[in-house]
Design a protein around this motif. Structure first.
Motif, PDB file in Angstrom:
ATOM      1  N   PRO A   1       0.811  -1.228   0.000  1.00 33.09           N
ATOM      2  CA  PRO A   1       0.000   0.000   0.000  1.00 33.09           C
ATOM      3  C   PRO A   1       0.845   1.280   0.000  1.00 33.09           C
ATOM      4  N   ARG A   2       1.950   1.288   0.736  1.00 36.48           N
ATOM      5  CA  ARG A   2       2.786   2.493   0.767  1.00 36.48           C
ATOM      6  C   ARG A   2       3.450   2.737  -0.581  1.00 36.48           C
TER       7      ARG A   2
ATOM      8  N   SER B   1       1.231   6.320  -7.112  1.00 36.58           N
ATOM      9  CA  SER B   1      -0.019   6.968  -7.528  1.00 36.58           C
ATOM     10  C   SER B   1       0.087   8.485  -7.395  1.00 36.58           C
ATOM     11  N   ARG B   2       0.588   8.950  -6.270  1.00 35.40           N
ATOM     12  CA  ARG B   2       0.750  10.401  -6.076  1.00 35.40           C
ATOM     13  C   ARG B   2       1.736  10.969  -7.086  1.00 35.40           C
TER      14      ARG B   2
ATOM     15  N   THR C   1       0.731   3.830  -3.119  1.00 36.62           N
ATOM     16  CA  THR C   1       0.351   5.211  -2.826  1.00 36.62           C
ATOM     17  C   THR C   1       1.417   6.182  -3.328  1.00 36.62           C
TER      18      THR C   1
ATOM     19  N   SER D   1      -4.657   1.775  -0.259  1.00 39.23           N
ATOM     20  CA  SER D   1      -4.014   2.778  -1.105  1.00 39.23           C
ATOM     21  C   SER D   1      -4.988   3.852  -1.570  1.00 39.23           C
ATOM     22  N   GLY D   2      -6.247   3.766  -1.137  1.00 39.42           N
ATOM     23  CA  GLY D   2      -7.240   4.773  -1.488  1.00 39.42           C
ATOM     24  C   GLY D   2      -8.035   4.470  -2.746  1.00 39.42           C
TER      25      GLY D   2
ATOM     26  N   VAL E   1      -7.008  12.464  -4.464  1.00 40.40           N
ATOM     27  CA  VAL E   1      -5.649  12.571  -3.929  1.00 40.40           C
ATOM     28  C   VAL E   1      -5.452  13.890  -3.199  1.00 40.40           C
TER      29      VAL E   1
END
Length: 183
Positions: A115-116, A122-123, A119, A155-156, A183
């Protein structure tokens, strides 16, 4: 050179994300010795020649912009250690959607690495490609992979729909989505 970081957590050290390099060959081979990883990936890596091909393809895809694959590493007492791979696929100017894929090496599972790393990529993708029209990231996995559902959620990414099986995937899949607005 792109160098992304994901901060440490109580259960896992800081992550460093960078493009794959030739000296990652042995670590890649070691990761692919895991039968769970081999079950969920389409491209086998069982010997040094296949690992070289994998790394060459990752470099060529990066150079062309077709697929941006990041080696995910931790730095423990023994030095940097490969723990995952995260890839941004199908990103192109004017294209509103791209896909995120990943795998996690066996020793890193259950520690929040995936997940980190997802994320962080993705950002970075939205920061880098929103001006080119990127508005949506998709994460797909087979329905019988609940661990990937958890990674997507952490991860949203929101579950959007079940997709019918399509070669080379033998089972239906889940589509999870993260939008620029989230985001």
């Amino acid at each position: 050179m792109i160098d992304l970081r994901a901060p440490a957590t109580p259960s896992a050290p800081e992550l460093v994300l960078r493009p794959w390099r030739e000296d990652d060959l042995d670590a890649l081979l070691e990761a692919y010795r895991d039968p769970v990883l081999r079950r969920w990936t389409r491209q086998p890596v069982t010997d040094p020649a296949q690992a070289r091909q994998w790394l060459d393809r990752a470099r060529q895809d990066w150079d062309s912009g077709r697929r941006l694959s990041f080696a995910v590493l931790t730095d423990d007492d023994d030095g940097p250690r490969l723990v995952a791979n995260v890839a941004l696929k199908k990103v192109a100017p004017g294209r509103p959607a791209a896909e995120v894929g990943y795998w996690t090496a066996a020793p890193a599972r259950g520690r929040g690495v995936a997940p980190r790393a997802v994320t962080a990529v993705s950002r970075w993708a939205f920061d880098r490609f929103a001006a080119d029209g990127l508005r949506r990231l998709e994460l797909l996995h087979q329905v019988d992979n609940p661990a990937s559902c958890r990674v997507a959620e952490k991860s949203g990414y929101r579950f959007q729909e079940v997709l019918p099986a399509q070669p080379p995937y033998p089972r239906d899949g889940h589509l999870h989505v993260l939008t620029l607005a989230q985001v």
